[in-house]
Structure formats: C-alpha cells, structure tokens
Design an enzyme around this catalytic site. Structure first.
Site, mmCIF file in Angstrom:
data_model
loop_
_atom_site.group_PDB
_atom_site.id
_atom_site.type_symbol
_atom_site.label_atom_id
_atom_site.label_comp_id
_atom_site.label_asym_id
_atom_site.label_seq_id
_atom_site.Cartn_x
_atom_site.Cartn_y
_atom_site.Cartn_z
ATOM 1 N N ALA A 233 0.851 -1.190 0.000
ATOM 2 C CA ALA A 233 0.000 0.000 0.000
ATOM 3 C C ALA A 233 0.883 1.235 0.000
ATOM 4 O O ALA A 233 2.039 1.189 0.422
ATOM 5 C CB ALA A 233 -0.909 0.005 1.224
ATOM 6 N N ASP A 234 0.325 2.329 -0.484
ATOM 7 C CA ASP A 234 1.035 3.601 -0.432
ATOM 8 C C ASP A 234 0.009 4.703 -0.207
ATOM 9 O O ASP A 234 -1.096 4.648 -0.749
ATOM 10 C CB ASP A 234 1.808 3.857 -1.729
ATOM 11 C CG ASP A 234 2.763 5.041 -1.580
ATOM 12 O OD1 ASP A 234 3.709 4.934 -0.789
ATOM 13 O OD2 ASP A 234 2.537 6.081 -2.230
ATOM 14 N N THR A 235 0.380 5.661 0.613
ATOM 15 C CA THR A 235 -0.525 6.767 0.951
ATOM 16 C C THR A 235 0.084 8.078 0.513
ATOM 17 O O THR A 235 1.265 8.328 0.752
ATOM 18 C CB THR A 235 -0.761 6.810 2.483
ATOM 19 O OG1 THR A 235 -1.300 5.550 2.891
ATOM 20 C CG2 THR A 235 -1.732 7.919 2.866
#
Length: 209
Positions: free
Chosen positions: A89-91
């Site tokens: 995941a990446d935010t």
C-alpha cells in the site's frame, strides 16, 4: 478461487499497516528489503517514490504502489519463500494536483502543515495484492479538514517528531487529531491501509474474514 493461504506477506515498514491487519485478524509476515546483508536489495525507496512531472496524485499513488509490489514480488522469489498473497500500500496527501510526500526535515514539515492548516485536502491510499501471477488493486480516497493552526501550534506539533516519515507531515491517529475538524472517507485509509478495500481484496483470494 480456492488457494487458501493462512497468512499474507505485508511489504511495508509501517507499524500502523501491521496493526490494521491485526485488527482484521489477518496473520501476516513482513516482507522487507534488509539492505545490510543483501547489498543487492538496498532498494532505493526515494527513487521508487519520485514524482513525475505533472503527475496526477491518483496516478502517482497507484504507480508507486505497483512499483513497491513489483519489488516485493521479486524479493519473495529471490528468497524462495513459501507462497502466499503479497500486500502493498502507499498513501499520499494531495491538495489539488499538489502532492505532499514525507517531509525532508522539520522546516519542510512546518511548511506543509501551514499549507494544510485551515483547509481540506485529500488522502489517497492505493492497495495492491498479488497472489501467484494475478494482481488486484483498489484505491481509497478520503477528505480531511484541518482547523486553522497558529505558527506556535505547528512548531509544537513538529517538535513532537510525529510529522517526520508521514505523508503530508501528520498522523491522524496521533497529536494532529486535535486539529482535525472533519473527515469523510476511510479512517483506516487515512492511517495507511483502507480496511474495507483490503478485506475485499483478501476475500477475493479466499480469506474468510
């Protein structure tokens, strides 16, 4: 889909993502690049996270997540680890088309917070899951409204050390909550791993949640 794994690999150093998976009761092992013993694995995270000119925030966060997952899948193969789904995941925090990454230092963090103060921004978290040769992905988009923060309030928050290492220079689950007036979207997504979307992806590969 009947490949039932009892666990997944999480390719993220974020303790918050790990805690969020625990909240869903998902057994997981960390699949990280440990550079010291494997010089070939000293992946350049900064290079992975570089923004291309004029790149839209949604395009950016999905591209970086896919790159992180590519690196994790290669790492898994190199190490000859048991098969299991791999989650990445990446935010990213965005105001209009401006992308706020992790701050370089305290001054940069203060500058970011001054821009977020008294306004609404978007928090985009992309999630990608690979099992065997198949890949599934999802995107969570939330909005966060910050109350106006004085220079002193920003300085005190930066001095806490919390903004460093976080996209947009704040963590929703920490001291910054004192200034978060309104959120719409996914609280877990703002923390870094949107649980609704993640649960959907995991059900797709046979996890009973």
């Amino acid at each position: 889909m009947s490949h039932h794994s009892s666990f997944i690999y999480l390719a993220s150093q974020s303790p918050r993502r790990s805690q969020l998976l625990e909240q869903l009761g998902i057994a997981h092992q960390l699949l990280l690049a440990h550079a010291p013993n494997h010089p070939d694995e000293a992946e350049d995270a900064e290079a992975l996270e570089a923004v291309r000119p004029n790149e839209a925030p949604t395009t950016y966060v999905q591209r970086v997540t896919a790159l992180k997952l590519d690196a994790a899948v290669a790492r898994h193969a190199r190490r000859g680890l048991p098969p299991a789904p791999i989650l990445c995941a990446d935010t990213t925090v965005a105001q209009g088309r401006t992308i706020f990454g992790k701050p370089d230092d305290a001054a940069h963090a203060a500058q970011m917070l001054a821009q977020l103060s008294g306004s609404t921004h978007r928090v985009l978290t992309a999630v990608a899951l690979q099992h065997g040769t198949q890949r599934w992905s999802a995107l969570s988009v939330s909005r966060v409204t910050f109350a106006p923060m004085s220079t002193e309030q920003i300085a005190a928050y930066v001095a806490s050390g919390e903004p460093l290492g976080k996209a947009g220079a704040y963590g929703i689950q920490g001291l910054a909550a004192a200034y978060v007036q309104h959120i719409s979207g996914s609280y877990s997504g703002i923390m870094g791993l949107p649980l609704f979307e993640t649960a959907q992806l995991l059900r797709g590969v046979g996890f009973a949640l």
